[in-house]
Design an enzyme around this catalytic site. Structure first.
Site, PDB file in Angstrom:
ATOM      1  N   SER A 278       0.850  -1.189   0.000  1.00 10.03           N
ATOM      2  CA  SER A 278       0.000   0.000   0.000  1.00 10.03           C
ATOM      3  C   SER A 278       0.883   1.236   0.000  1.00 10.03           C
ATOM      4  O   SER A 278       1.943   1.256   0.639  1.00 10.03           O
ATOM      5  CB  SER A 278      -0.908   0.007   1.231  1.00 10.03           C
ATOM      6  OG  SER A 278      -1.494   1.277   1.425  1.00 10.03           O
ATOM      7  N   LYS A 284      -0.047  -3.453   4.915  1.00  9.03           N
ATOM      8  CA  LYS A 284      -0.996  -4.083   4.010  1.00  9.03           C
ATOM      9  C   LYS A 284      -0.345  -5.166   3.138  1.00  9.03           C
ATOM     10  O   LYS A 284       0.787  -5.049   2.700  1.00  9.03           O
ATOM     11  CB  LYS A 284      -1.644  -3.034   3.092  1.00  9.03           C
ATOM     12  CG  LYS A 284      -2.591  -2.089   3.781  1.00  9.03           C
ATOM     13  CD  LYS A 284      -3.843  -2.785   4.273  1.00  9.03           C
ATOM     14  CE  LYS A 284      -4.728  -3.301   3.155  1.00  9.03           C
ATOM     15  NZ  LYS A 284      -5.310  -2.225   2.335  1.00  9.03           N
ATOM     16  N   ASN A 286      -2.053  -6.789  -0.011  1.00  4.37           N
ATOM     17  CA  ASN A 286      -3.250  -6.794  -0.833  1.00  4.37           C
ATOM     18  C   ASN A 286      -3.252  -7.930  -1.861  1.00  4.37           C
ATOM     19  O   ASN A 286      -2.200  -8.321  -2.368  1.00  4.37           O
ATOM     20  CB  ASN A 286      -3.385  -5.458  -1.575  1.00  4.37           C
ATOM     21  CG  ASN A 286      -3.640  -4.303  -0.632  1.00  4.37           C
ATOM     22  OD1 ASN A 286      -4.434  -4.420   0.291  1.00  4.37           O
ATOM     23  ND2 ASN A 286      -2.959  -3.191  -0.843  1.00  4.37           N
ATOM     24  N   ARG A 317     -24.487  -8.037 -45.531  1.00  2.38           N
ATOM     25  CA  ARG A 317     -23.315  -7.397 -44.920  1.00  2.38           C
ATOM     26  C   ARG A 317     -23.782  -6.370 -43.902  1.00  2.38           C
ATOM     27  O   ARG A 317     -24.777  -5.673 -44.121  1.00  2.38           O
ATOM     28  CB  ARG A 317     -22.444  -6.719 -45.987  1.00  2.38           C
ATOM     29  CG  ARG A 317     -21.834  -7.673 -46.999  1.00  2.38           C
ATOM     30  CD  ARG A 317     -20.699  -8.508 -46.408  1.00  2.38           C
ATOM     31  NE  ARG A 317     -19.508  -7.712 -46.268  1.00  2.38           N
ATOM     32  CZ  ARG A 317     -18.639  -7.498 -47.264  1.00  2.38           C
ATOM     33  NH1 ARG A 317     -18.860  -8.005 -48.458  1.00  2.38           N
ATOM     34  NH2 ARG A 317     -17.560  -6.787 -47.062  1.00  2.38           N
TER      35      ARG A 317
END
Length: 451
Positions: A278, A284, A286, A317
């Site tokens: 982080s 952290k 993550n 088309r």
């Protein structure tokens, strides 16, 4: 996208697969079709063999300026028109007679669609190999963790015990179905497109089928019953197959993200320098790879809806619907490849806290074993009465912060039918395995060369 790498490319894509969808790769795929078309027509006697050397020598993407072609594409409406002009001019500079036979009898969509099929076939082969590696890793994980218990969770609440091996086998089971779907694309979806101006190949004067067969052989593509210029179910099917794989990968990622929550902390993505940190909080860790996979699973359904919206194309088309596919299909494939790469890294390096899982099995006073008690007690007092007895005991256990086993042991209506040894067995580690091992073995039996 034009570049193999971008700021977000390695997060949401796979550099190997991405390389097959650059502007240069798209250009080369179309040139490969032009070269194969010339060879097929020469084989059929439609154009002279003498035209081949000059055409072949000019079918290399590095000979063309992509920026110039891009500007011309904006005016022409598709990239094949300026490419054919540039190819013809280059061939003419080498052999004026050979230039007459460039792009003979074909239309722009033939070149663009078949070129895209060649790109998709390459990407499909790469991803099948990568998916096989992930499936092998999941098979090993399911087998190794078949005895690792943890709480099963329904509606994000603890339900009854399961095994981590069964959870991994469930992930693998879904990916095995994706393997089958991907394989089916080779024969049913990635097929030749060759129909000329409006699907009749009338310009080839009766030799259309011969040339189509020869072209299919040159490119090693299946030959469909007829051209599919405005019939786009194949493209929608291809997008659906990749979307299903993305969703299954997103399911794996979601489970791991939830197991990685601080309050749960039962499984973790592999750690690494600069991975999952982080910018503000040093503590952290993550779930980076899983988040990327979940982002892909969030984006792809919207892209897939574009392919389904583009299916009702007018007459022979399209007027815009086909054009909506050009960037959408590669984006779906690229996101799928990126998700596959991220989930593979996560699974191969997945870290489990088995002690934490075991701790959670006993958390909340053993309430996870309530179903096992109720089922056993039902044999004596009936399902309704048993459920009521155990439900009341569970409420008392929560209210008193007391283990469910103790509350049941103190209830005469329970102990009249279940003795202490029976209660011990119901709260033992093996009481809740059920068919887990059988399900794991059934899934592993479909893994090639699995012992």
């Amino acid at each position: 996208m034009s570049e193999t790498h971008s700021l977000l490319g390695d997060l949401f894509g796979d550099p190997i697969v991405d390389a097959g969808f650059t502007d240069a790769a798209r250009l080369q795929a179309m040139l490969d079709v032009e070269r194969a078309l010339a060879h097929a027509q020469a084989r059929c006697g439609v154009i002279p063999q003498t035209a081949l050397p000059a055409i072949e020598a000019s079918c290399h993407a590095h000979l063309y300026d992509i920026a110039t072609l891009a500007q011309a594409t904006a005016l022409a409406g598709n990239p094949a028109i300026p490419l054919v002009k540039a190819l013809t001019a280059r061939v003419r500079a080498d052999d004026a007679d050979a230039a007459r036979w460039v792009h003979w009898g074909a239309t722009s969509q033939d070149i663009i669609d078949t070129g895209a099929v060649l790109q998709l076939r390459q990407a499909l082969g790469q991803m099948q190999a990568k998916l096989q590696h992930l499936c092998a890793a999941l098979a090993a994980l399911a087998n190794a963790e078949r005895d690792t218990g943890l709480p099963g969770r329904t509606l994000l609440q603890q339900a009854v015990p399961v095994t981590f091996g069964l959870k991994a086998a469930g992930w693998l089971d879904a990916l095995q179905r994706s393997q089958q779907r991907l394989q089916s694309l080779h024969a049913d979806t990635l097929v030749l497109q060759f129909g000329g101006a409006a699907g009749t190949l009338a310009s080839l004067q009766g030799r259309g089928l011969d040339v189509a067969q020869a072209l299919a052989e040159e490119l090693q593509l299946p030959l469909p019953a007829l051209p599919w210029h405005a019939a786009r179910d194949r493209i929608a099917e291809l997008g659906s197959v990749f979307a299903l794989l993305v969703g299954s990968l997103g399911k794996i990622a979601t489970d791991i993200v939830l197991l990685m929550q601080s309050e749960v902390a039962e499984a973790f993505e592999p750690a690494g320098e600069g991975k999952g940190g982080s910018s503000a909080m040093p503590h952290k860790r993550n779930p980076v790879g899983c988040v990327a996979a979940i982002a892909a699973a969030t984006r792809v359904p919207g892209l897939l809806s574009t392919l389904f919206s583009a299916m009702p194309q007018p007459h022979e088309r399209a007027a815009g619907q086909w054009h909506a596919e050009w960037e959408t299909v590669p984006e779906i494939v690229r996101l799928c490849a990126g998700s596959l790469a991220q989930v593979t890294v996560v699974v191969q390096g997945l870290q489990l806290d088995r002690a934490r899982m075991q701790q959670h099995l006993g958390s909340h006073g053993g309430l996870l074993y309530a179903e096992a008690v109720a089922v056993t007690l039902a044999e004596q007092v009936g399902k309704t009465a048993a459920h009521a007895l155990v439900e009341q005991a569970a409420q008392q256990a929560l209210a008193r912060s007391q283990p469910l086993r103790e509350v049941l042991q103190s209830n005469p209506e329970v102990t009249r039918h279940l003795g202490s040894d029976q209660l011990d067995a119901l709260f033992a580690a093996d009481s809740w395995r059920g068919m887990a091992d059988t399900w794991i073995d059934r899934v592993l039996a479909r893994v090639p060369h699995h012992d």
